[in-house]
Design an enzyme around this catalytic site. Structure first.
Site, mmCIF file in Angstrom:
data_model
loop_
_atom_site.group_PDB
_atom_site.id
_atom_site.type_symbol
_atom_site.label_atom_id
_atom_site.label_comp_id
_atom_site.label_asym_id
_atom_site.label_seq_id
_atom_site.Cartn_x
_atom_site.Cartn_y
_atom_site.Cartn_z
ATOM 1 N N HIS A 20 15.090 -21.799 -15.908
ATOM 2 C CA HIS A 20 15.429 -20.460 -16.393
ATOM 3 C C HIS A 20 16.840 -20.388 -16.968
ATOM 4 C CE1 HIS A 20 14.972 -16.272 -17.062
ATOM 5 N NE2 HIS A 20 14.044 -16.060 -16.144
ATOM 6 N N ASP A 69 0.910 -19.030 -33.677
ATOM 7 C CA ASP A 69 -0.196 -19.735 -34.329
ATOM 8 C C ASP A 69 0.277 -21.109 -34.807
ATOM 9 O OD1 ASP A 69 -2.324 -20.621 -35.849
ATOM 10 O OD2 ASP A 69 -2.245 -18.987 -37.305
#
Length: 450
Positions: A169, A392
């Site tokens: 993180h 995508d």
């Protein structure tokens, strides 16, 4: 005849930025990052429907993904770097040295793709096969060095592909991950960097906020002097008795929930789709528990809320916190949802309008627990403002996005839906018994608001 293994690794690779594109670099961390250094890694999965054969996967998809990832790393080099924590007051930093790389695993899986991408409750441990751990830490007397990112690409013969990503993180928040994914998918679709560069969305590495007082406060939270001895990376593994489910709150439902809150609490300053969604989920989870106090918290992107504002392209963590504690009995009563909406809305409004600003000293959060430590603590991973369903690689939009790391702490995830950006998709992780109760309560309670 023995059963087939659930997962078979077909290739393990290391991916570097292209040669001579990135110099040796040390990226300083700040108080924004320090609070995450001891937290579990972030795991997220993207599922894509794609009738892929093993030959096509190995001969086309594997090299294309490695090449596009390599090209992306020249702009997002910290993803191939390491977190370095020193046992002294020297601040932790991200180090990139030429030759540093990230681990990428390519695998084949025989689990049911359709089942994994469904919304109904599913066993959490099935998903752990599809994410890769971070590499091993290197510990010396002078520092502890931890890889920051890893990838696993898994194909399901004739059904689809999953791309699982794991990051420490301290590397960055959801906005930073979104920027990285935008770049990688753009380069993968086009086969070159031109389309990505034309967007002008290069990451900003300048540490534009300097606050020595907060640096000192949050650095205490790291406990650097014992970090080498204490650090043990958390890893999700099965079998477990927990399930994950995906709940959809449509725009119509959200509007009805907001209307109910506004009617009951006409002076409440902050009534949004986000807050009523959080309040509704919180009140439903509360009814599955038999405890005294519950905490609900979420992070706020500080980029646009600083003075002056921090550019959207800022690389790293840039988050403030908003947490609320309430008695479980008030959350489970007849007006439990309204109570949850009230305390969340009031606390968020107070946080955003505080004269001292949105950023707090670490001791501020300690004050929240002066009346006791809640046994239920729920956070929110992700944000519907970032359209992760637009990612995508050239195979179309994801069929499903899952945040696997909510399994560490029982938080929820929140994303905008694939079908409509105005609908919310919420991921919940609960024990098997709690999940059965939760799903029933979620459906029954919702009927009363429609």
């Amino acid at each position: 005849m023995g059963s087939l293994p659930i997962l078979s690794v077909v290739e393990q690779s290391q991916v570097w930025p292209p040669p001579a594109t990135v110099d040796d670099t040390l990226l300083p961390l700040s108080f924004f990052d320090f609070m995450w250094i001891r937290q579990p890694p972030v795991h997220y999965l993207f599922f894509y429907e794609h009738s892929v054969t093993e030959t096509h996967f190995l001969e086309t998809i594997v090299p294309d993904l490695k090449n596009s990832l390599s090209a992306t790393l020249q702009y997002f080099y910290p993803f191939a770097g390491n977190l370095v924590v020193y046992p002294t007051s020297k601040k932790p930093e991200i180090s990139y040295v030429q030759g540093d790389s990230l681990a990428v695993t390519f695998a084949k899986c025989n689990l049911a793709f359709k089942e994994l991408t469904a919304n109904h409750p599913r066993d959490c441990d099935k998903f752990y096969h599809l994410i890769s751990p971070l590499g091993d830490a290197v510990k010396t007397s002078d520092y502890t060095r931890i890889p920051l990112f890893s990838v696993q690409v898994t194909f399901f013969p004739n059904h689809g592909i999953s791309i699982g990503m794991t990051n420490h993180h301290s590397l960055g928040d959801a906005n930073t991950r979104f920027s990285f994914m935008n770049a990688w998918t753009s380069i993968a679709r086009s086969g070159n960097t031109d389309s990505f560069l034309s967007t002008g969305k290069l990451p900003l590495y300048d540490r534009v906020v300097k606050n020595p007082k907060l640096d000192e406060s949050y650095l205490m939270f790291v406990k650097a002097e014992t970090f080498k001895e204490d650090y043990q990376p958390q890893i999700l593994s099965g079998p477990t008795d927990i399930q994950r489910a995906t709940l959809i709150l449509t725009r119509n439902v959200l509007n009805q929930l907001k209307k109910r809150v506004s009617e009951k609490l006409p002076t409440l300053a902050y009534v949004s789709s986000f807050t009523v969604a959080c309040a509704y989920i919180w009140s439903c989870i509360a009814k599955t528990r038999n405890d005294e106090l519950q905490l609900f918290g979420f992070v706020i992107d500080c980029r646009a809320r600083m003075d002056p504002p921090i550019p959207v392209a800022y690389f790293g963590n840039c988050l403030g916190g908003c947490m609320t504690i309430e008695k479980t009995t008030l959350l489970t009563g007849k007006e439990g949802f309204i109570t949850a909406a009230k305390v969340l809305g009031e606390n968020l409004h107070k946080t955003l309008t505080d004269n001292d600003g949105i950023l707090k000293d670490i001791t501020f959060y300690g004050e929240l627990f002066k009346n006791g430590m809640p046994t239920t603590m729920i956070g929110v991973a992700g944000t519907p403002k970032l359209k992760f369903y637009d990612m995508d690689f050239g195979w179309g939009k994801p069929k499903k996005v899952e945040t696997i790391s909510i399994d560490y702490n029982g938080s929820i995830s929140m994303n905008s839906c694939k079908e409509s950006n105005e609908d919310l998709e919420i991921g919940v992780c609960l024990s098997t018994n709690e999940m059965a109760v939760f799903v029933r309560i979620f459906d029954e309670a919702l009927e009363t608001y429609l």
